[in-house]
Design a protein around this motif. Structure first.
Motif, PDB file in Angstrom:
ATOM      1  N   LEU A 147       0.831  -1.196   0.000  1.00  0.00           N
ATOM      2  CA  LEU A 147       0.000   0.000   0.000  1.00  0.00           C
ATOM      3  C   LEU A 147       0.870   1.253   0.000  1.00  0.00           C
ATOM      4  CD1 LEU A 147      -2.990   0.804   0.181  1.00  0.00           C
ATOM      5  CD2 LEU A 147      -2.769   0.745   2.667  1.00  0.00           C
ATOM      6  N   SER A 148       0.658   2.134  -0.974  1.00  0.00           N
ATOM      7  CA  SER A 148       1.374   3.408  -0.994  1.00  0.00           C
ATOM      8  C   SER A 148       0.353   4.541  -0.971  1.00  0.00           C
ATOM      9  CB  SER A 148       2.238   3.524  -2.256  1.00  0.00           C
ATOM     10  OG  SER A 148       3.233   2.532  -2.248  1.00  0.00           O
ATOM     11  N   MET A 149       0.536   5.453  -0.033  1.00  0.00           N
ATOM     12  CA  MET A 149      -0.405   6.572   0.097  1.00  0.00           C
ATOM     13  C   MET A 149       0.366   7.778   0.587  1.00  0.00           C
ATOM     14  SD  MET A 149      -3.757   4.840   1.888  1.00  0.00           S
ATOM     15  CE  MET A 149      -2.979   4.246   3.346  1.00  0.00           C
ATOM     16  N   ARG A 150      -0.221   8.955   0.436  1.00  0.00           N
ATOM     17  CA  ARG A 150       0.382  10.129   1.045  1.00  0.00           C
ATOM     18  C   ARG A 150      -0.702  11.067   1.552  1.00  0.00           C
ATOM     19  NH1 ARG A 150      -0.503  14.308  -2.338  1.00  0.00           N
ATOM     20  NH2 ARG A 150      -0.947  13.648  -4.469  1.00  0.00           N
ATOM     21  N   VAL A 151      -0.341  11.837   2.574  1.00  0.00           N
ATOM     22  CA  VAL A 151      -1.260  12.842   3.101  1.00  0.00           C
ATOM     23  C   VAL A 151      -0.467  14.131   3.232  1.00  0.00           C
ATOM     24  CG1 VAL A 151      -2.791  13.460   4.986  1.00  0.00           C
ATOM     25  CG2 VAL A 151      -2.479  11.056   4.403  1.00  0.00           C
ATOM     26  N   ASP A 152      -0.996  15.209   2.644  1.00  0.00           N
ATOM     27  CA  ASP A 152      -0.273  16.491   2.680  1.00  0.00           C
ATOM     28  C   ASP A 152      -0.808  17.376   3.785  1.00  0.00           C
ATOM     29  OD1 ASP A 152       1.245  15.669   0.591  1.00  0.00           O
ATOM     30  OD2 ASP A 152      -0.010  16.638  -0.941  1.00  0.00           O
ATOM     31  N   ARG A 153       0.001  18.369   4.138  1.00  0.00           N
ATOM     32  CA  ARG A 153      -0.382  19.247   5.254  1.00  0.00           C
ATOM     33  C   ARG A 153      -1.714  19.956   4.992  1.00  0.00           C
ATOM     34  NH1 ARG A 153       1.706  20.744   9.713  1.00  0.00           N
ATOM     35  NH2 ARG A 153       3.852  20.221   9.294  1.00  0.00           N
ATOM     36  N   GLY A 154      -2.568  19.932   5.993  1.00  0.00           N
ATOM     37  CA  GLY A 154      -3.830  20.650   5.910  1.00  0.00           C
ATOM     38  C   GLY A 154      -4.936  19.892   5.202  1.00  0.00           C
TER      39      GLY A 154
ATOM     40  N   PHE B  84      -6.459  12.196   8.692  1.00  0.00           N
ATOM     41  CA  PHE B  84      -6.539  10.983   7.879  1.00  0.00           C
ATOM     42  C   PHE B  84      -7.604  10.126   8.540  1.00  0.00           C
ATOM     43  CE2 PHE B  84      -3.764   7.292   6.061  1.00  0.00           C
ATOM     44  CZ  PHE B  84      -4.601   7.198   4.968  1.00  0.00           C
ATOM     45  N   LEU B  85      -8.698   9.836   7.801  1.00  0.00           N
ATOM     46  CA  LEU B  85      -9.757   9.113   8.497  1.00  0.00           C
ATOM     47  C   LEU B  85     -10.282   7.923   7.727  1.00  0.00           C
ATOM     48  CD1 LEU B  85     -13.261  10.792   8.595  1.00  0.00           C
ATOM     49  CD2 LEU B  85     -11.540  11.542   7.003  1.00  0.00           C
ATOM     50  N   ILE B  86     -10.674   6.920   8.483  1.00  0.00           N
ATOM     51  CA  ILE B  86     -11.358   5.746   7.942  1.00  0.00           C
ATOM     52  C   ILE B  86     -12.834   5.974   8.204  1.00  0.00           C
ATOM     53  CG2 ILE B  86     -11.735   3.273   8.213  1.00  0.00           C
ATOM     54  CD1 ILE B  86      -8.874   3.080   9.314  1.00  0.00           C
TER      55      ILE B  86
ATOM     56  N   LEU C  65      -0.830  15.353  13.080  1.00  0.00           N
ATOM     57  CA  LEU C  65      -1.604  14.473  12.212  1.00  0.00           C
ATOM     58  C   LEU C  65      -2.573  13.683  13.075  1.00  0.00           C
ATOM     59  CD1 LEU C  65      -2.124  12.983   9.511  1.00  0.00           C
ATOM     60  CD2 LEU C  65      -0.231  11.464  10.108  1.00  0.00           C
ATOM     61  N   LEU C  66      -3.852  13.736  12.694  1.00  0.00           N
ATOM     62  CA  LEU C  66      -4.869  13.045  13.477  1.00  0.00           C
ATOM     63  C   LEU C  66      -5.431  11.892  12.657  1.00  0.00           C
ATOM     64  CD1 LEU C  66      -6.575  13.098  16.085  1.00  0.00           C
ATOM     65  CD2 LEU C  66      -8.128  14.687  14.935  1.00  0.00           C
ATOM     66  N   LEU C  67      -5.340  10.681  13.200  1.00  0.00           N
ATOM     67  CA  LEU C  67      -5.889   9.513  12.527  1.00  0.00           C
ATOM     68  C   LEU C  67      -7.194   9.126  13.209  1.00  0.00           C
ATOM     69  CD1 LEU C  67      -2.709   7.231  12.222  1.00  0.00           C
ATOM     70  CD2 LEU C  67      -3.452   9.053  10.698  1.00  0.00           C
ATOM     71  N   LEU C  68      -8.287   9.133  12.446  1.00  0.00           N
ATOM     72  CA  LEU C  68      -9.588   8.804  13.030  1.00  0.00           C
ATOM     73  C   LEU C  68     -10.099   7.499  12.421  1.00  0.00           C
ATOM     74  CD1 LEU C  68     -11.212  12.361  12.757  1.00  0.00           C
ATOM     75  CD2 LEU C  68     -10.129  11.352  14.772  1.00  0.00           C
TER      76      LEU C  68
ATOM     77  N   ALA D 108      -9.481  10.559   3.204  1.00  0.00           N
ATOM     78  CA  ALA D 108     -10.261   9.432   3.703  1.00  0.00           C
ATOM     79  C   ALA D 108      -9.702   8.128   3.163  1.00  0.00           C
ATOM     80  CB  ALA D 108     -11.720   9.578   3.296  1.00  0.00           C
ATOM     81  N   LEU D 109      -9.781   7.087   4.009  1.00  0.00           N
ATOM     82  CA  LEU D 109      -9.403   5.745   3.590  1.00  0.00           C
ATOM     83  C   LEU D 109     -10.667   4.906   3.704  1.00  0.00           C
ATOM     84  CD1 LEU D 109      -7.268   3.602   2.879  1.00  0.00           C
ATOM     85  CD2 LEU D 109      -6.783   3.392   5.319  1.00  0.00           C
TER      86      LEU D 109
END
Ligand SMILES: Nc1ncnc2c1ncn2[C@@H]1O[C@H](COP(=O)(O)OP(=O)(O)OP(=O)(O)O)[C@@H](O)[C@H]1O
Ligand SMILES: [Mg+2]
Lengths: 477, 279
Positions: free
Chosen positions: B24-31, B230-232, B196-199, B35-36
């Motif tokens: 799995l390759s993903m990226r999340v940028d600032r701000g 970054f949220l599921i 970074l907040l993972l929900l 969603a996953l």
């Protein structure tokens, strides 16, 4: 209003000071008192009476209060008509006889006065808030001390209080780990053993070492530390072993800790009795002739200070993290709590105080032998923790005193053969006490699964709420 | 180009024979709010667990703010068992425990709510301020850290105010209704001062009204604290509403990626996921 309070406090402090000074100076006044009692010089003409009088003075020089009191009573009883014991003499005799109680009462009044004075000038309200608990603790200590001097330090009541205080400390230490951090350890007896031996080894009087270590040429250690330093060392030694055991074990899942500590306790008991270590541990022989305590105040003060420290830790941010780990390791770790570090911290603190408790137990017993620190001792302490409530310090303390009182005192009669008329009661013989005791404990564990206190603490607020049901009904049901 | 906050590079997580996350390759940028999504058992939570250090991935790398925080390749038994689709493994092994990753600035909530059950609402949040303490055991025990302790309490209370639970602070955490427990988990995560907040399924168990509020709430805290999120999530309305980009996975593999509208119309996604949802 303020001036009234200040005057009242000042008066209280003054009275207290007079009381303490009068009580404490009565010791030096005794020789003069003897002279005044015997104003006619009757002793000088009667050798027997003179001898009795000298015996009082000898005991005084020796410094044994019990001996002084005993010889003094004999002197007073022997020649009641020739001694003048009226007026001021009677008062001073009273003060001398009740010196410990009067000093204790005086110190308590001093505390009360100081708190009153403090509360007047207190702007933050902190002293006012702490006043009642402080007074109650002061009352407890003064009360225990007075009780001891009234009923005598050899009585069952005082013995139970002494041992109960020591067990309270080790139970609270175990609760810190098992109840507050959720780590199941079974090494308490092992850490107590280390504490007891460390204390004994480093405090045996140098001149008695040859006698104690008679099979090992007087042993290796040839110095004696002061008692308090040795108590701290006893804790440190136990803590050090906990640190070492924790290094591999606390990284694994919690179950391994129980196995590892149980194994450790068994091994350490064998190692301390090993002949090759004899010059240090005296092999399987007793250690004795180290300092002991004769007043119940000593274990109360030491155990009290240690329990207070543990309570402070539990209410700090570290204690909150321990409880978080107990409630949910995964969530605690996700909140940035280093599991290994905090488990290690709890384990080391708990073991430190188990070591201090072991040292106190050695002092209480006056002799110590490794063979006595069996896993049965650990289970006893674990039971106390469960009965008091996992996660309740006050529960552990109360359960300790109850447990010791029941096992050492209240159920004693079951061990003696008893008869109703000519009918010999069956079962009542040596050992029956333990059977009944086990049944009681089983019942408690079965029916009060959460112990006396659950995970709540006994506090003034709680008691007050209980006592006034109308007020308390709202918030917590 | 926007700053890269999180980057997954061919992360594979294999449990025994089960490949839960596959290259799995993903990226999340600032701000951003990213969603996953994916059907049940797709490997979403496992992906989060690989990022937060709960699991060490069998293979692959995770970067946070440009730093390599996790890197692994198949070790021991896994060398033979390995069944992932990517066979080019990173050379380094970097392992970080979850507490260290949280200290770096990644906070999370749990799908199956994990509150400290014997503690009050306030205490739950207060515990999450422990990681930034400067006091040691003795200064903390003897209250020499009075200032810091006050700060921790103030911060915890602020976080409760942010999620609107301040007036329930002395209730037992587990006595709250479901939706509020989820908010409490967010307050607790915020108290660690993350970037970074993972929900993990923050709207699970919520009704449409609550879900709607939650969407606005997440955008709100993102702006207020300058967060990256970054949220599921299974609630498609919420995902389409607030996310800047969406990753879709199925059987551990990435099957689609793009802005919400693109993903919504992707036929693969419809068969794999949305089709299942709407039947
Ligand atoms: N610790 C584990 N050991 C073995 N298998 C696991 C483990 N954790 C997850 N799995 C498996 O990995 C797969 C993905 O699980 P995961 O929880 O990541 O799915 P998910 O996408 O979060 O699903 P859901 O939407 O139901 O939360 C599942 O088949 C699951 O059984
Ligand atoms: Mg999941």
């Amino acid at each position: 209003m303020k001036t009234v309070k200040i005057i009242l406090a000042a008066l209280l402090i003054l009275c207290a000071a007079v009381l303490v000074i009068a009580a404490e100076s009565s010791k030096d006044k005794l020789p003069g008192l003897l002279e005044r009692m015997d104003a006619q010089g009757a002793a000088a003409q009667d050798t027997k009476m003179q001898k009795a009088k000298d015996r009082v003075l000898d005991a005084l020089a020796e410094g044994s209060r019990e001996k002084v009191l005993r010889s003094l009573e004999r002197y007073l009883d022997g020649w009641p008509d020739r001694l003048d014991t009226g007026g001021t003499v009677a008062r001073e005799l009273f003060v001398y006889r009740n010196r410990p109680s009067l000093t204790a009462a005086g110190l308590f009044l001093l505390l009360a006065g100081a708190l009153l004075l403090g509360a007047v000038f207190d702007r933050t309200g902190k002293i006012r808030k702490a006043a009642l608990p402080a007074l109650l603790i002061g009352l407890l200590y003064a009360g225990v001390y007075i009780l001891e001097s009234v009923v005598g330090s050899g009585t069952m009541l005082i013995t139970v209080l002494k041992k109960g205080a020591i067990y309270a400390l080790v139970a609270v230490a175990m609760n810190l780990l098992n109840g507050f951090t959720g780590l199941f350890s079974l090494g308490q007896a092992g850490f107590m053993l280390i504490g007891a031996y460390t204390f004994a080894i480093f405090t045996i009087e140098t001149q008695s070492r040859a006698q104690v270590y008679q099979y090992y040429d007087g042993g290796l250690v040839q110095f004696a530390l002061p008692t308090l330093a040795a108590l701290a060392l006893a804790g440190a030694a136990a803590a050090f072993f906990a640190f070492l055991i924790g290094l591999p074990v606390l990284r694994l899942k919690s179950d391994y800790l129980a196995i590892a500590t149980l194994g450790f306790a068994e091994i350490i008991r064998a190692v301390f009795q090993y002949d090759g270590l004899g010059p240090i541990t005296n092999g399987s022989n007793l250690l004795r002739k180290y300092p002991t305590f004769d007043t119940v105040l000593f274990p109360f003060l030491v155990a009290g200070a240690c329990v207070a420290f543990i309570a402070l830790v539990i209410h700090s941010t570290y204690g909150r993290s321990f409880k978080a780990i107990r409630d949910d390791e995964v969530a605690a770790e996700a909140m940035g709590i280093n599991l290994f570090r905090h488990k290690q911290l709890a384990f080391v603190i708990s073991s430190f105080f188990a070591g201090v408790g072991g040292a106190l137990l050695a002092m209480y017993q006056t002799t110590v032998q490794a063979a006595a620190f069996t896993s049965a001792m650990t289970y006893e302490i674990l039971l106390i923790v469960v009965i008091g409530g996992m996660g309740s310090l006050t529960g552990s303390v109360m359960a300790s005193f109850l447990f010791i009182a029941a096992s050492e005192w209240w159920l004693r009669f079951l061990d003696n053969e008893q008869a109703i008329g000519s009918f010999q009661l069956p079962l009542m013989r040596s050992g029956f006490r333990m059977v009944v005791f086990s049944v009681i404990i089983m019942a408690v564990v079965l029916f009060y699964r959460r112990g006396i206190m659950g995970d709540k603490e006994l506090s003034l607020k709680r008691i007050a709420r209980r006592l006034s049901p109308r007020k308390g009904g709202g918030a917590n049901g | 180009m926007a700053e890269r906050v999180l980057e997954l590079d061919r992360v594979t997580m294999q449990f025994g024979g089960v490949v839960a996350v596959d290259s799995l390759s993903m990226r999340v940028d600032r701000g951003e709010i990213v969603a996953l999504i994916g059907p049940n058992g797709a490997g979403k939570t496992t992906a989060f667990n690989c990022i937060t250090g709960v699991y060490t991935p069998t293979s692959g790398q995770v970067r946070y703010l440009g730093n390599l925080i996790i890197s692994n390749r198949p070790q021991g038994r896994m060398k033979e068992l390995y069944a992932g689709s990517d066979k080019a493994f990173p050379a380094e092994t970097v392992v970080n425990t979850p507490d260290r990753i949280t200290k770096m600035g990644i906070a999370r909530t749990f799908q199956n709510i994990r509150l400290f059950k014997t503690q009050t609402v306030f205490e739950n949040v207060l515990i999450a301020t422990h990681l930034h303490k400067t006091s040691n055991l003795f200064t903390a025990a003897f209250r020499l850290n009075y200032r810091e302790e006050q700060q921790m309490r103030r911060h915890a209370l602020e976080m409760l105010e942010v999620v609107g639970l301040a007036d329930l602070k002395d209730e037992k955490a587990t006595s709250l209704p479901y939706g509020k427990q989820r908010r409490l988990e967010i307050a607790r995560a915020l108290a660690t001062k993350p970037q970074l907040l993972l929900l993990d399924e923050p709207a699970a168990g919520m009704n449409p009204q609550e879900t709607d509020d939650l969407g606005r709430f997440i955008t709100g805290i993102k702006n207020q604290f300058g967060l990256t999120v970054f949220l599921i999530e299974h609630h498609m309305d919420l995902v389409m509403d607030i996310s800047d980009r969406v990753y879709v996975i199925d059987f551990g593999k990435l099957i689609a990626h793009g802005v919400p509208e693109e993903v919504q119309d992707n036929p693969d996604v419809i068969t794999a996921y949305l089709g299942v949802e709407e039947e």
